[in-house]
Scaffold this active site. Structure first.
Site, PDB file in Angstrom:
ATOM      1  N   LYS A 120     112.119  30.652   5.990  1.00  0.00           N
ATOM      2  CA  LYS A 120     111.511  31.614   6.913  1.00  0.00           C
ATOM      3  C   LYS A 120     112.220  31.564   8.273  1.00  0.00           C
ATOM      4  O   LYS A 120     112.491  32.592   8.888  1.00  0.00           O
ATOM      5  CB  LYS A 120     110.025  31.259   7.074  1.00  0.00           C
ATOM      6  CG  LYS A 120     109.154  32.384   7.511  1.00  0.00           C
ATOM      7  CD  LYS A 120     108.774  33.262   6.347  1.00  0.00           C
ATOM      8  CE  LYS A 120     108.272  34.604   6.851  1.00  0.00           C
ATOM      9  NZ  LYS A 120     108.171  35.599   5.828  1.00  0.00           N
ATOM     10  N   LYS A 203     114.498  42.228  -6.698  1.00  0.00           N
ATOM     11  CA  LYS A 203     113.068  42.214  -6.994  1.00  0.00           C
ATOM     12  C   LYS A 203     112.384  43.419  -6.334  1.00  0.00           C
ATOM     13  O   LYS A 203     112.708  43.754  -5.184  1.00  0.00           O
ATOM     14  CB  LYS A 203     112.476  40.908  -6.437  1.00  0.00           C
ATOM     15  CG  LYS A 203     111.051  40.653  -6.827  1.00  0.00           C
ATOM     16  CD  LYS A 203     110.631  39.259  -6.405  1.00  0.00           C
ATOM     17  CE  LYS A 203     109.146  39.082  -6.695  1.00  0.00           C
ATOM     18  NZ  LYS A 203     108.668  37.756  -6.459  1.00  0.00           N
ATOM     19  N   LYS A 206     108.544  46.488  -1.218  1.00  0.00           N
ATOM     20  CA  LYS A 206     108.371  47.618  -0.310  1.00  0.00           C
ATOM     21  C   LYS A 206     109.438  47.597   0.772  1.00  0.00           C
ATOM     22  O   LYS A 206     109.982  48.634   1.152  1.00  0.00           O
ATOM     23  CB  LYS A 206     106.978  47.516   0.314  1.00  0.00           C
ATOM     24  CG  LYS A 206     106.523  48.776   0.968  1.00  0.00           C
ATOM     25  CD  LYS A 206     105.137  48.611   1.537  1.00  0.00           C
ATOM     26  CE  LYS A 206     104.118  49.214   0.621  1.00  0.00           C
ATOM     27  NZ  LYS A 206     102.794  49.340   1.241  1.00  0.00           N
TER      28      LYS A 206
END
Ligand code: SF4
Length: 336
Positions: A120, A203, A206
């Site tokens: 992250k 994958k 959105k």
């Protein structure tokens, strides 16, 4: 199954991303619906987690319609709000109390080693020193989410097993220090089929705009499917295709009736089927598959206030459990 025969308490959450797509459904939501048969389920919109990557109040306010859209998708998919507790994380502030208390037993080193933390930090183009504390403490809040409701089972894909292991370690430390209070949550490994998006290789997501929304109209679904990538070597219709490298075929395998799937394979490999027709066929299969979902969603959408009622009732039920847990924790810690 009567409530006494249930196998345990499942807790799971999703960040409020708005309308869900086919990848979300096949990868998680379908499983959530099935788990209701055997477990007492608690499903939560984790809006506080989302704050770790949100810049300000405008973005926070923008989550509200996303929460409604996502919960409508949950309900339309078959989450039963009478049997299952459905609520928004921030509506039960006790979770933040427990998060703070668990922070006192969690070594910083455990958190800094979590692989998803490092990932992250890299994605956000930050350093470990510059990211907000919320991001470091994310697994502590996740642990609080689960054990506040005495959750003992967490459905996870393989990559999330280390998170549940960390939750177990935090629980073990707490129980060792203050006496048995929480069950150690167990991972329930779930099949997480990799659903590839319309770009044919990443994958479905959105943020990559390669997705198919569950609640889209049939026309919109057909339009988006028509843009999908297929076998790149098939530049002319008279060249036989390779279904095994084509994502349209992968989706046929999941969404079209078995008899039709073998016909797709035969006709593709013998060049008797063109990709345009094949995509039209897939769009029909997807629309047929999703029609019951879409019908239920339209019915729920037509009931003003329904989602709010579900979330209010869910928060009340969750809060009743949460308060009991916090009382018990205060007692055990000597704070009462
Ligand atoms: S015919 Fe269908 S399965 Fe074959 S390459 Fe084209 S889209 Fe893919």
């Amino acid at each position: 199954m009567a409530s006494g025969d249930l196998k345990g308490v499942i807790f799971s959450g999703m960040r409020p991303t708005g309308m869900l797509h086919l990848g979300n459904y096949l990868g998680a939501l379908k499983n959530w619906v099935e788990l209701q048969q055997e477990y007492r389920c608690i499903y939560c919109v984790v809006d506080i987690h989302a704050l770790t990557t949100i810049e300000g109040p405008t973005e926070t306010a923008a989550m509200q319609p996303h929460i409604r859209d996502m919960v409508l998708d949950w309900l339309a998919a078959g989450i039963d709000p009478e049997r299952t507790v459905v609520f928004v994380q921030s509506h039960v502030p006790e979770v933040m109390t427990l998060h703070t208390l668990l922070s006192m037993v969690t070594p910083l080193g455990w958190l800094m080693r979590v692989p998803t933390f490092k990932e992250k930090v890299r994605q956000m183009q930050e350093t470990e020193e510059s990211v907000n504390y919320g991001l470091v403490g994310y697994p502590v809040l996740q642990t609080a989410d689960i054990i506040l409701y005495k959750g003992d089972t967490v459905p996870v894909g393989k990559d999330q097993v280390p998170h549940v292991e960390l939750a177990r370690e935090i629980v073990r430390r707490f129980n060792n220090r203050y006496g048995d209070t929480f069950p150690e949550p167990q991972s329930k490994l779930t099949e997480d089929p990799l659903i590839i998006g319309l770009d044919g290789h990443q994958k479905m997501s959105k943020s990559l705009d390669n997705h198919l929304e569950l609640a889209a109209t049939p026309e919109e679904t057909a339009r988006r499917v028509s843009t999908a990538f297929t076998d790149p070597q098939r530049v002319r219709r008279d060249i036989p295709g390779r279904p095994e490298v084509c994502n349209i075929y992968s989706l046929h395998k999941i969404l079209s009736p078995a008899g039709e799937v073998s016909a797709v394979y035969d006709e593709c490999t013998t060049a008797r089927r063109g990709c345009v027709d094949c995509k039209r066929h897939l769009a029909v299969s997807i629309n047929n598959y999703l029609e019951p979902f879409r019908q239920r969603r339209r019915e729920y959408e037509a009931r003003p206030g329904f989602v709010n009622e579900v979330l209010e009732d869910g928060a009340n039920r969750a809060r009743a459990v949460a308060r009991r847990t916090i009382d018990e924790v205060y007692q055990k810690m000597g704070l009462a």
